[in-house]
Design a protein around this motif. Structure first.
Motif: not given
Length: 783
Positions: A94-95, A123-133, A246-250
């Motif tokens: 999930v996003e 659209g979720v930040s790739i950099t933020a996902m990788a933090e702490g890895r 979906t459009f509203v979410h984006v």
């Protein structure tokens, strides 16, 4: 989406392990069976449901249903450690950043060092996902934004972080392009990346401009569809297909993360659209959105939403001189110029939408991507635009449009101002092998990709040997020529047939090999049906006989050419198009090819040699010296033609008999011509031209056997009396007419039978009604 990505990996022969969550409660059916939450069938219920859903989904995510066997299933609790077996781990949950980070932390725990990990996010930040890895994780981690559905949508956005190793990006790009057939762009880690950022902006700007005018959603879709080089679904139909929720979410994603007040204002979702979501009017998946199908006395009709009254009304026709003039313009460039610089309300509306989209795109160069090519390609591959923003800007004239923008008080980005001090267009062409594009301080030269052949570029640089309105012979270099079909819808008429014969003579004298293909969306929709119907209605039987005979001769000329002929079909390859494909020495077929001998749908049977060639291919499946009966193979050929079966992929085309085991499939559509050229050169090394061989036919006994099935279908009401008549003609051709069973006949004998049957059916009033209905309605008539 995870299952759909796994499906496309299976399409290209890559096995995968699909994992999902474990259910937290039993279904009523499971309770009745006495199952518990510990049973494997329950624990894998969600993931298995996703896998089974692939077989029911439309459009089909799989090239062939048997490919599903390459997908193994499991769950997050029992099977997570198995990701250590995998070379590429794709997270598709999930996003929500918090949930993604939880899953990726677990991935980091179990993955093998050096394995690639990616997040499929819009659209979720790739950099933020990788933090702490871990360091190795971060070096091998990136975003991989597949557009949905993954099998059909070409765009794949790769989003590296500052820690992603350059070789990982390079490796993934080549793999995605060459193996998965994707169009890859490198995006920066910004909200919604490239395509969704600009696409969503364009949709919101269009809605805002519509609210200022008298136009409705139906009229706006006419103005923002093919006449602008956009899909038929245009603006609001596209939103219905994608899903308004979906459009509203984006859109909300950019709104939440933007710090630019002007941009933030654009991305604030309009009250009307939020109300539609609250009402559950979210598009096709809910049955209504900006459009709604309703039953009326005239049948099912499409109604358009009036955004002022929030009620549905009949669709309106657009009244605009500029729009009509643009539709009649000979090229997309002329259409765009006509609309952009027109003076009526429709043209002004289009200009207001275009100018804002162009300026926004220019402001984002260097922000969402490093260069204009990534932005243009993303919009073409992700939103099916014929031209990206900067290509469109070149088409309408950069200097002319900027002068008008300035007169209207708009601020021009520095990127564009600098361009106009150095040139007139964002793209230039320098010579035959080098193109260049503007990069902010000058032009960057780019050599064409050796994996691809650009027929348009070759033709612009004088590589046309000769041609007419229907087709051209283009010199590809290295002794290979390409017969490009470019008639309207690549329909086969006298001009194409003339070029087939002329190209055959030229290649035999001056080239080593011939390729037959096109650069259009489809290879060929078949014969020129309108011409056949008109001649039949005028009783011009000699003209029809001559046209069919010439097409047969052209296909036979290709088949027995002294040089190899590689046919490279793609998209719709129907009727006569399929017959040309069957005539080649070899096929290099695009994975997305919809091939079929569909003449029965208009009351005919194939007339250009298709029956004969499919029969030969089927009979080749019979091992030499076998005692097996050939009747089932002839029956298979009969069924494929009589039921007008069309493959949904190249793999299905092989199953239907159109491809031989030696033929090849190309997944990357833009590499099709280059791969066909490589195939043709390899064949040319030791090419032995075909020799005429007789064909063993099964005779009247086999014909009687096949007719029993046809009679049964007619008695059961599955086919009409006219269908039975068509089937009788087809069976006569496939079994050799009056030839004795087991006798060997010539190809010309079968071609004559084909032609006689074709002419006979052309004279049938019910066949003529079928042809006319197809031309008017675009679908078959059952009479």
């Amino acid at each position: 989406m995870g299952a759909a990505i796994a499906a496309h990996l299976a399409n290209v022969g890559i096995p995968s392990l699909l994992l999902d969550i474990v259910p937290n409660k039993l279904t009523p059916e499971e309770e009745k069976k006495g199952l518990s939450l510990e049973d494997k069938v329950v624990r894998n219920r969600i993931v298995n449901s996703g896998k089974v859903g692939l077989l029911k989904a439309k459009p089909a995510p799989l090239y062939h249903t048997k490919d599903i066997d390459l997908i193994e299933t499991g769950n997050f609790e029992d099977d997570f450690e198995r990701i250590a077996e995998c070379d590429w781990i794709i997270e598709v949950v999930v996003e929500r950043l918090d949930i993604k980070r939880q899953v990726l932390a677990k991935v980091d725990e179990y993955r093998r060092k050096g394995s690639i990990v990616s997040s499929n996010t819009s659209g979720v930040s790739i950099t933020a996902m990788a933090e702490g890895r871990s360091e190795d994780f971060r070096q091998h981690f990136l975003g991989t934004h597949f557009f949905n559905p993954p099998r059909y949508m070409k765009l794949l956005e790769l989003i590296p972080t500052v820690d992603t190793l350059p070789q990982v990006i390079a490796q993934m790009r080549i793999f995605a392009e060459d193996v998965l057939g994707k169009g890859v762009v490198i995006a920066k880690d910004t909200p919604n990346f490239i395509a969704n950022r600009i696409g969503t902006y364009g949709l919101l700007i269009t809605f805002a401009e519509m609210q200022k005018t008298r136009f409705g959603v139906d009229e706006v879709d006419l103005l923002t569809g093919p006449v602008l080089g956009r899909p038929k679904s245009a603006t609001f139909r596209t939103l219905d297909i994608v899903g308004i929720d979906t459009f509203v979410h984006v859109a909300q994603n950019v709104y939440d993360q933007s710090t630019d007040p002007e941009e933030k204002a654009v991305f604030e979702v309009p009250t009307v659209i939020r109300k539609m979501v609250d009402n559950g009017w979210i598009g096709e998946k809910s049955g209504q959105g900006f459009f709604k199908r309703e039953k009326t006395a005239q049948g099912r009709e499409i109604f358009a939403l009036d955004i002022d009254t929030m009620e549905y009304r009949p669709r309106r026709k657009l009244s605009s001189a500029s729009f009509e003039a643009a539709k009649a313009a000979p090229s997309l460039k002329k259409k765009l110029q006509t609309l952009a610089y027109g003076e009526d309300d429709a043209a002004i509306f289009v200009w207001n939408v275009i100018k804002q989209t162009l300026l926004y795109s220019a402001r984002l160069v260097g922000v969402i991507a490093d260069d204009i090519t990534a932005i243009d390609d993303a919009m073409k591959w992700g939103f099916n635009w014929d031209m990206g923003p900067f290509e469109l800007w070149d088409a309408i004239g950069v200097r002319r449009s900027v002068e008008r923008m300035k007169q209207e008080g708009l601020v021009i980005p520095e990127f564009v101002e600098v361009l106009l001090t150095q040139g007139e267009t964002f793209y230039t062409q320098r010579g035959q092998t080098v193109q260049s594009f503007f990069v902010g301080h000058g032009y960057k030269e780019v050599k064409p990709d050796e994996r691809k052949i650009d027929l348009r570029l070759l033709k612009e640089n004088g590589h046309v040997v000769f041609g007419n309105k229907g087709a051209s012979l283009v010199d590809l270099g290295d002794g290979v020529a390409c017969l490009e079909l470019h008639s309207l819808k690549q329909a086969i008429g006298a001009d194409v047939v003339t070029m087939m014969m002329k190209a055959a003579d030229e290649v035999e004298k001056n080239f080593e090999a011939l390729i037959v293909s096109s650069e259009a969306s489809n290879f060929s929709v078949g014969a020129n049906l309108m011409m056949i119907l008109m001649e039949a209605q005028d009783d011009n039987w000699d003209e029809i006989d001559l046209a069919v005979r010439q097409f047969q001769n052209a296909n036979m000329r290709l088949k027995y050419l002294k040089k190899p002929v590689v046919v490279a079909p793609h998209g719709l390859t129907l009727g006569g198009g399929a017959e040309i494909a069957l005539a080649g020495s070899a096929l290099q077929m695009a994975a997305e090819t919809y091939c079929g001998l569909v003449e029965v749908g208009v009351g005919l049977i194939p007339g250009g040699g298709g029956n004969k060639e499919l029969l030969i291919r089927m009979m080749e499946r019979l091992p030499e010296g076998t005692d097996l009966s050939p009747v089932p193979l002839v029956q298979k050929a009969f069924e494929v033609i009589a039921m007008a079966k069309v493959s949904t992929s190249a793999k299905e085309a092989a199953e239907l008999g159109f491809l031989r085991p030696t033929d090849q499939i190309t997944v990357a559509r833009d590499q099709l011509l280059a791969q066909a050229k490589a195939t043709s050169l390899k064949l040319a090394e030791n090419f032995v031209p075909r020799r005429h061989k007789g064909i063993k036919v099964l005779g009247e006994n086999a014909a009687a056997y096949l007719m029993i099935g046809v009679y049964g279908m007619k008695k059961s009401g599955y086919i009409s009396e006219h269908d039975e008549k068509i089937a009788r003609h087809l069976i006569r051709v496939l079994t050799g007419g009056q030839a004795a069973g087991g006798s060997v006949v010539s190809e010309q004998y079968l071609l004559d039978l084909e032609r006689e049957a074709f002419l006979s059916l052309c004279g049938e009033p019910k066949t003529q009604a079928r042809m006319q209905y197809m031309l008017q309605k675009g679908k078959p008539l059952r009479n």
